[in-house]
Design a protein around this motif. Structure first.
Motif, PDB file in Angstrom:
ATOM      1  N   GLY A  35      -9.951   6.362  -1.685  1.00 42.10           N
ATOM      2  CA  GLY A  35      -8.703   6.899  -2.312  1.00 42.10           C
ATOM      3  C   GLY A  35      -7.606   7.020  -1.250  1.00 42.10           C
ATOM      4  O   GLY A  35      -6.456   7.305  -1.760  1.00 42.10           O
TER       5      GLY A  35
ATOM      6  N   ILE B  53      -4.292   2.933  -1.026  1.00 42.42           N
ATOM      7  CA  ILE B  53      -3.922   2.491  -2.256  1.00 42.42           C
ATOM      8  C   ILE B  53      -3.176   1.300  -2.268  1.00 42.42           C
ATOM      9  O   ILE B  53      -2.158   1.257  -1.872  1.00 42.42           O
ATOM     10  CB  ILE B  53      -3.284   3.914  -3.077  1.00 42.42           C
ATOM     11  CG1 ILE B  53      -3.861   4.909  -2.789  1.00 42.42           C
ATOM     12  CG2 ILE B  53      -3.136   3.662  -4.445  1.00 42.42           C
ATOM     13  CD1 ILE B  53      -3.035   6.422  -3.235  1.00 42.42           C
TER      14      ILE B  53
ATOM     15  N   THR C 226       0.825  -1.034  -0.195  1.00 42.84           N
ATOM     16  CA  THR C 226      -0.197  -0.089  -0.134  1.00 42.84           C
ATOM     17  C   THR C 226       0.847   1.358   0.042  1.00 42.84           C
ATOM     18  O   THR C 226       2.104   1.205   0.340  1.00 42.84           O
ATOM     19  CB  THR C 226      -0.885  -0.023   1.268  1.00 42.84           C
ATOM     20  OG1 THR C 226      -0.143   0.374   2.509  1.00 42.84           O
ATOM     21  CG2 THR C 226      -1.819  -1.170   1.349  1.00 42.84           C
TER      22      THR C 226
ATOM     23  N   PHE D 168      -7.896   1.029  -5.354  1.00 47.75           N
ATOM     24  CA  PHE D 168      -7.856   1.553  -3.735  1.00 47.75           C
ATOM     25  C   PHE D 168      -8.924   0.846  -2.990  1.00 47.75           C
ATOM     26  O   PHE D 168      -9.958   0.471  -3.663  1.00 47.75           O
ATOM     27  CB  PHE D 168      -7.974   3.286  -3.643  1.00 47.75           C
ATOM     28  CG  PHE D 168      -9.337   3.733  -4.246  1.00 47.75           C
ATOM     29  CD1 PHE D 168     -10.379   3.528  -3.178  1.00 47.75           C
ATOM     30  CD2 PHE D 168      -9.260   4.293  -5.254  1.00 47.75           C
ATOM     31  CE1 PHE D 168     -11.732   3.890  -3.804  1.00 47.75           C
ATOM     32  CE2 PHE D 168     -10.056   5.219  -5.650  1.00 47.75           C
ATOM     33  CZ  PHE D 168     -11.587   5.265  -5.167  1.00 47.75           C
TER      34      PHE D 168
END
Length: 355
Positions: free
Chosen positions: A211, A214, A90, A113
Motif C-alpha cells: 500500500g 501507489i 506513483t 499498489f
C-alpha cells in the motif's frame, strides 16, 4: 498529521469542485495523456489501441490522445511542463515532481499498489544484509530509492551503508548483465526479466511495504476542474479496460497477451507481474483504499523521505511544505499550499454507474 474525515458534506464538496468552474477559462475538448511501461499501466496503452479511449472520448465529445513514453521520468517532466494534461505516476513521484514543481495535481484513478512489482535484486548474494558496502543502480529519487530506504531500515541500515548509482529505467536489464553492477532496484517488467538472469536474487520487494507504492492516473487540477468530463472519461477508460483484462474469457486472455507483448513479455509473463500487483479493477475498492485511514500515514512516510532528500521544492523547510489533500478535505501539511490531491469523486461515479 491530520486524518481523513469521511463526511457526506466533504464528498459533495469534492465532487462539486469538479462540476463547476466559474473562476476558470472556458472548457476545452482536446486532451493529451502520457503513460509509460509498467504492469499496472499497460491497460492505458491497450485502451488506446483497441478503441476504448475513443469510446469514452466520444461519449463526452472529447479528443483524447494517449502517448507512450519509454522513459518514465521524461513522461512526468513533460506533464509538469504542461505538454500533457494527465500522466501515470506513483504517489511519491507525483509529490516530488509535478507538485514540488508547483503544478497542482489530482489523482483521478487509483490503479493499483505494488505488491512485489518493485524489488531489490543482488547478484550472487541472497540476503538483503549483503547489500552493505555495494553500489546500487536505480532511478535516483524514484520509488526505487524509497523502496531501498525502507528495505535498509528493515535490516538496520541506512543509505550511508551503500552507494546509489543513478541509472535510467530503460538501461536496467543491460546494466545488470555487466560485471560492475552487483545490486539494483527497479520495477516490472524489468524485475521479472532480471530475476531470471544467472546469480540474480530478489532480496526485498514491495510486498513487504503493502500500500505504500501507489500507481495512479493523475491530471492537472485546473484542467480537471475546468473539464470534469475528462476525469469521467479517464475513469471509464480504466474500469472498462481492467474489467476486460481480468475476465476469465478468450477476450480477457487476448487482452493480457497483448499487454504482455507490449511490455516485452508474453501472456504468462504479464500474468506473473499482475500477481505482484494489487490491481483495483473494481471502483468500490479504489474508493475504499483512497478513503482509508492508512493513506495519510503512507503519505507521511513518503513526504518525510522526500524532504530528507531535498525533493519538496526550493525553500521547503519541513515535510509540511506541500499540502496533500485527502478525500473529504483533510490536509496533510500546508493547507495554504495544497499541490497534491486525492479525490474519490470519479471512482465513486464509476462505482455508482453514473459515468
Amino acid at each position: 498529521m491530520t486524518t481523513r474525515r469521511a463526511t457526506l458534506l466533504g464528498s459533495l464538496a469534492t465532487l462539486a469542485a469538479f462540476a463547476v468552474s466559474p473562476a476558470f477559462a472556458a472548457p476545452k475538448t482536446d486532451f493529451k495523456v502520457a503513460w509509460s511501461i509498467y504492469a499496472g499501466w499497460m491497460p492505458w496503452g491497450y485502451a488506446a489501441d483497441h478503441g476504448i479511449v475513443q469510446k469514452w472520448a466520444d461519449k463526452y465529445g472529447l479528443t483524447i490522445e494517449v502517448t507512450q513514453f519509454n522513459d518514465y521520468v521524461e513522461s512526468m517532466n513533460q506533464y509538469t511542463a504542461g505538454a500533457y494534461d494527465a500522466v501515470t505516476l506513483t504517489n511519491m513521484d507525483g509529490l516530488s515532481i509535478p507538485a514540488a514543481g508547483g503544478v497542482d495535481t489530482t489523482a483521478v484513478v487509483i490503479g493499483d499498489f505494488s505488491n512485489g512489482n518493485d524489488a531489490v535484486i543482488l547478484k550472487g548474494k541472497d540476503s538483503l544484509a549483503d547489500i552493505k558496502g555495494q553500489s546500487v543502480n536505480l532511478v535516483e529519487f524514484s520509488v526505487s530509492e524509497y523502496l531501498l530506504v525502507r528495505g535498509l531500515e528493515s535490516a538496520g541500515m541506512t543509505e550511508k551503508d551503500v552507494k546509489v548509482v543513478n541509472t535510467a529505467d530503460p538501461d536496467m536489464v543491460g546494466a545488470f548483465q555487466t560485471p560492475d553492477v552487483t545490486a539494483m532496484v527497479t520495477w516490472n517488467p524489468m524485475v521479472s526479466e532480471i530475476a531470471k538472469l544467472p546469480d540474480a536474487h530478489v532480496v526485498f520487494d514491495s510486498s513487504k511495504i503493502p500500500g505504500e507504492i501507489i500507481d495512479m492516473m493523475v491530471a492537472n487540477t485546473e484542467v480537471l476542474t475546468e473539464n470534469p468530463d475528462f476525469g469521467k472519461a479517464l475513469a471509464g477508460i480504466w474500469y472498462d479496460t481492467v474489467t476486460l483484462m481480468q475476465a476469465d474469457s478468450a477476450e480477457g486472455a487476448a487482452a493480457r497477451a497483448a499487454m504482455g507483448a507490449a511490455s516485452g513479455t508474453d501472456q504468462a509473463g504479464f500474468e506473473e507481474q499482475l500477481a505482484a500487483t494489487r490491481l483495483f479493477d473494481k471502483p468500490a475498492d479504489g474508493v475504499a483504499f483512497v478513503t482509508s485511514a492508512e493513506l495519510p500515514t503512507t503519505m507521511d512516510h513518503v513526504r518525510t523521505f522526500l524532504f530528507d532528500k531535498g525533493l519538496l521544492g526550493t525553500g521547503a523547510t519541513s515535510a509540511d511544505a506541500i499540502g496533500i489533500e485527502m478525500p473529504g478535505g483533510a490536509v496533510l501539511g500546508d493547507s495554504a499550499n495544497v499541490k497534491f490531491r486525492y479525490t474519490d469523486a470519479f471512482m465513486k461515479l464509476a462505482r455508482d454507474g453514473k459515468l
